[in-house]
Design a protein around this motif. Structure first.
Motif, short mmCIF file in Angstrom:
data_model
loop_
_atom_site.label_atom_id
_atom_site.label_comp_id
_atom_site.label_asym_id
_atom_site.label_seq_id
_atom_site.Cartn_x
_atom_site.Cartn_y
_atom_site.Cartn_z
N ASP A 51 -22.79 -90.98 -52.69
CA ASP A 51 -23.01 -89.72 -51.98
C ASP A 51 -23.73 -89.93 -50.66
O ASP A 51 -24.57 -90.80 -50.52
N TYR A 52 -23.39 -89.08 -49.67
CA TYR A 52 -24.09 -89.09 -48.39
C TYR A 52 -25.47 -88.44 -48.58
O TYR A 52 -25.69 -87.68 -49.52
N ILE A 53 -26.36 -88.70 -47.64
CA ILE A 53 -27.72 -88.15 -47.73
C ILE A 53 -27.72 -86.65 -47.49
O ILE A 53 -28.63 -85.95 -47.89
N GLY A 54 -26.69 -86.13 -46.82
CA GLY A 54 -26.59 -84.69 -46.58
C GLY A 54 -27.06 -84.30 -45.19
O GLY A 54 -27.85 -85.00 -44.54
N GLU A 55 -26.56 -83.17 -44.73
CA GLU A 55 -26.84 -82.70 -43.37
C GLU A 55 -28.33 -82.43 -43.15
O GLU A 55 -28.89 -82.82 -42.13
N ASP A 56 -28.97 -81.77 -44.10
CA ASP A 56 -30.38 -81.41 -43.94
C ASP A 56 -31.26 -82.65 -43.82
O ASP A 56 -32.16 -82.71 -42.98
N LYS A 57 -31.01 -83.65 -44.68
CA LYS A 57 -31.80 -84.87 -44.66
C LYS A 57 -31.56 -85.63 -43.36
O LYS A 57 -32.51 -86.17 -42.76
N ALA A 58 -30.31 -85.67 -42.91
CA ALA A 58 -29.99 -86.37 -41.67
C ALA A 58 -30.72 -85.73 -40.48
O ALA A 58 -31.27 -86.42 -39.62
N LYS A 59 -30.74 -84.40 -40.45
CA LYS A 59 -31.42 -83.70 -39.36
C LYS A 59 -32.93 -83.96 -39.40
O LYS A 59 -33.58 -84.11 -38.37
N GLU A 60 -33.46 -84.02 -40.62
CA GLU A 60 -34.89 -84.29 -40.78
C GLU A 60 -35.24 -85.67 -40.21
O GLU A 60 -36.26 -85.83 -39.52
N ILE A 61 -34.39 -86.65 -40.48
CA ILE A 61 -34.60 -88.01 -39.98
C ILE A 61 -34.52 -88.03 -38.45
O ILE A 61 -35.34 -88.66 -37.77
N MET A 62 -33.55 -87.33 -37.90
CA MET A 62 -33.37 -87.29 -36.45
C MET A 62 -34.57 -86.65 -35.75
O MET A 62 -35.01 -87.10 -34.70
N GLN A 63 -35.09 -85.58 -36.35
CA GLN A 63 -36.21 -84.87 -35.72
C GLN A 63 -37.47 -85.72 -35.66
O GLN A 63 -38.34 -85.49 -34.82
N LYS A 64 -37.56 -86.70 -36.55
CA LYS A 64 -38.71 -87.60 -36.52
C LYS A 64 -38.62 -88.60 -35.36
O LYS A 64 -39.60 -89.23 -34.99
N GLU A 65 -37.41 -88.72 -34.79
CA GLU A 65 -37.18 -89.67 -33.70
C GLU A 65 -37.38 -89.04 -32.32
O GLU A 65 -37.35 -89.75 -31.32
N VAL A 66 -37.58 -87.73 -32.27
CA VAL A 66 -37.67 -87.05 -30.97
C VAL A 66 -38.96 -86.24 -30.90
O VAL A 66 -39.62 -86.01 -31.92
N PRO A 67 -39.34 -85.82 -29.69
CA PRO A 67 -40.56 -85.03 -29.55
C PRO A 67 -40.49 -83.72 -30.32
O PRO A 67 -39.41 -83.15 -30.51
N GLU A 68 -41.62 -83.25 -30.78
CA GLU A 68 -41.67 -81.99 -31.51
C GLU A 68 -41.16 -80.85 -30.64
O GLU A 68 -41.49 -80.76 -29.46
N GLY A 69 -40.36 -80.00 -31.21
CA GLY A 69 -39.83 -78.86 -30.46
C GLY A 69 -38.42 -79.08 -29.93
O GLY A 69 -37.79 -78.15 -29.42
N ALA A 70 -37.89 -80.31 -30.06
CA ALA A 70 -36.51 -80.57 -29.61
C ALA A 70 -35.55 -79.82 -30.52
O ALA A 70 -35.74 -79.75 -31.73
N GLU A 71 -34.50 -79.25 -29.94
CA GLU A 71 -33.56 -78.44 -30.70
C GLU A 71 -32.17 -79.06 -30.71
O GLU A 71 -31.74 -79.66 -29.72
N LEU A 92 -30.03 -83.61 -29.49
CA LEU A 92 -31.14 -82.66 -29.42
C LEU A 92 -31.64 -82.59 -27.99
O LEU A 92 -31.56 -83.57 -27.23
N VAL A 93 -32.16 -81.44 -27.63
CA VAL A 93 -32.63 -81.23 -26.26
C VAL A 93 -34.03 -80.64 -26.25
O VAL A 93 -34.35 -79.74 -27.03
N LYS A 94 -34.86 -81.19 -25.36
CA LYS A 94 -36.16 -80.58 -25.08
C LYS A 94 -36.43 -80.72 -23.60
O LYS A 94 -36.32 -81.82 -23.05
N ASP A 95 -36.79 -79.61 -22.97
CA ASP A 95 -37.00 -79.59 -21.52
C ASP A 95 -35.73 -80.09 -20.84
O ASP A 95 -34.68 -79.54 -21.05
N ASP A 96 -35.82 -81.15 -20.05
CA ASP A 96 -34.65 -81.65 -19.33
C ASP A 96 -34.13 -82.97 -19.91
O ASP A 96 -33.43 -83.72 -19.23
N THR A 97 -34.47 -83.24 -21.17
CA THR A 97 -34.06 -84.51 -21.78
C THR A 97 -33.20 -84.29 -23.01
O THR A 97 -33.49 -83.43 -23.84
N GLU A 98 -32.13 -85.05 -23.10
CA GLU A 98 -31.24 -85.02 -24.26
C GLU A 98 -31.44 -86.29 -25.08
O GLU A 98 -31.53 -87.39 -24.53
N TYR A 99 -31.52 -86.13 -26.39
CA TYR A 99 -31.71 -87.26 -27.30
C TYR A 99 -30.48 -87.39 -28.19
O TYR A 99 -30.09 -86.43 -28.86
#
Length: 203
Positions: A51-71, A92-99
């Motif tokens: 099984d894959y880790i799932g969309e929610d878990k993947a997003k959680e991992i990604m958000q740990k790699e970027v500044p808080e507040g990135a969408e 993900l984007v925050k201010d003028d930066t894309e991750y």
């Protein structure tokens, strides 16, 4: 004479026993090898269907790699890799930066993490279109509409297109997969109307 015949009989019987034992051993070895092969095949099949880790878990991992507040402005599951692996890809984007973050769909390992100046190709889902007082429907709402259009299909990609042309509405464009068929569904980003559905067989 009788002794000679008796001895010959014993030799013949002993020879038959040896042949029988040899065949039994060979059969046992064959069964063992077949069992081992079956075990290896079963293990391989189990790993391939893990099984894959799932969309929610993947997003959680990604958000740990970027500044808080990135969408998130884009997120998709890519199962069509040359090496038979599957990956979650997020932007993900925050201010003028894309991750841009890529995560292994099975292990959750971060495979790639890049950042660059945001070029504005995605718009915030709560922005207003063409100076209209109406707001865009959310990505989740767009997904619901697409899944209703193609029941039981899996969404593998979803993008927002503002369409700067005044004659064209802003849209959500999704790719869905069901059985061996890919569906391209376009939804009006304001009204939620399904504007276009196209399907083709997956080769």
């Amino acid at each position: 004479m009788k002794n000679i015949i008796t001895m010959l009989g014993i030799v013949v019987i002993a020879g038959m026993c040896m042949v029988g034992c040899s065949n039994s051993s060979a059969d046992s070895s064959s069964v063992k090898t077949e069992t081992q092969s079956t075990s290896v095949a079963s293990a391989s099949q189990e790993n391939s269907t893990k099984d894959y880790i799932g969309e929610d878990k993947a997003k959680e991992i990604m958000q740990k790699e970027v500044p808080e507040g990135a969408e998130f402005v884009n997120f998709q599951l890519d199962e069509d890799k040359d090496d038979n692996t599957a990956e979650y890809e997020g932007e993900l984007v925050k201010d003028d930066t894309e991750y841009d973050i890529t995560v292994d769909a099975v292990t959750g390992e971060v495979l790639e993490s890049e950042q660059e100046k945001y070029d504005g190709r995605y718009e915030n889902n709560t922005s207003k279109a063409n100076d209209s007082s109406e707001q865009y429907i959310t990505r989740e709402k767009a997904k619901q509409i697409m899944k209703k259009e193609v029941p039981d299909a899996k969404i593998v990609a979803l993008e927002f297109d503002k369409n700067d042309d005044d004659n064209e509405p802003a849209t959500y464009e999704g790719e869905l997969v069901k059985d061996n068929t890919e569906y391209d569904v376009t939804v009006d980003a304001i009204t939620g109307e399904v504007l276009h559905v196209e399907k083709e067989a997956i080769k």
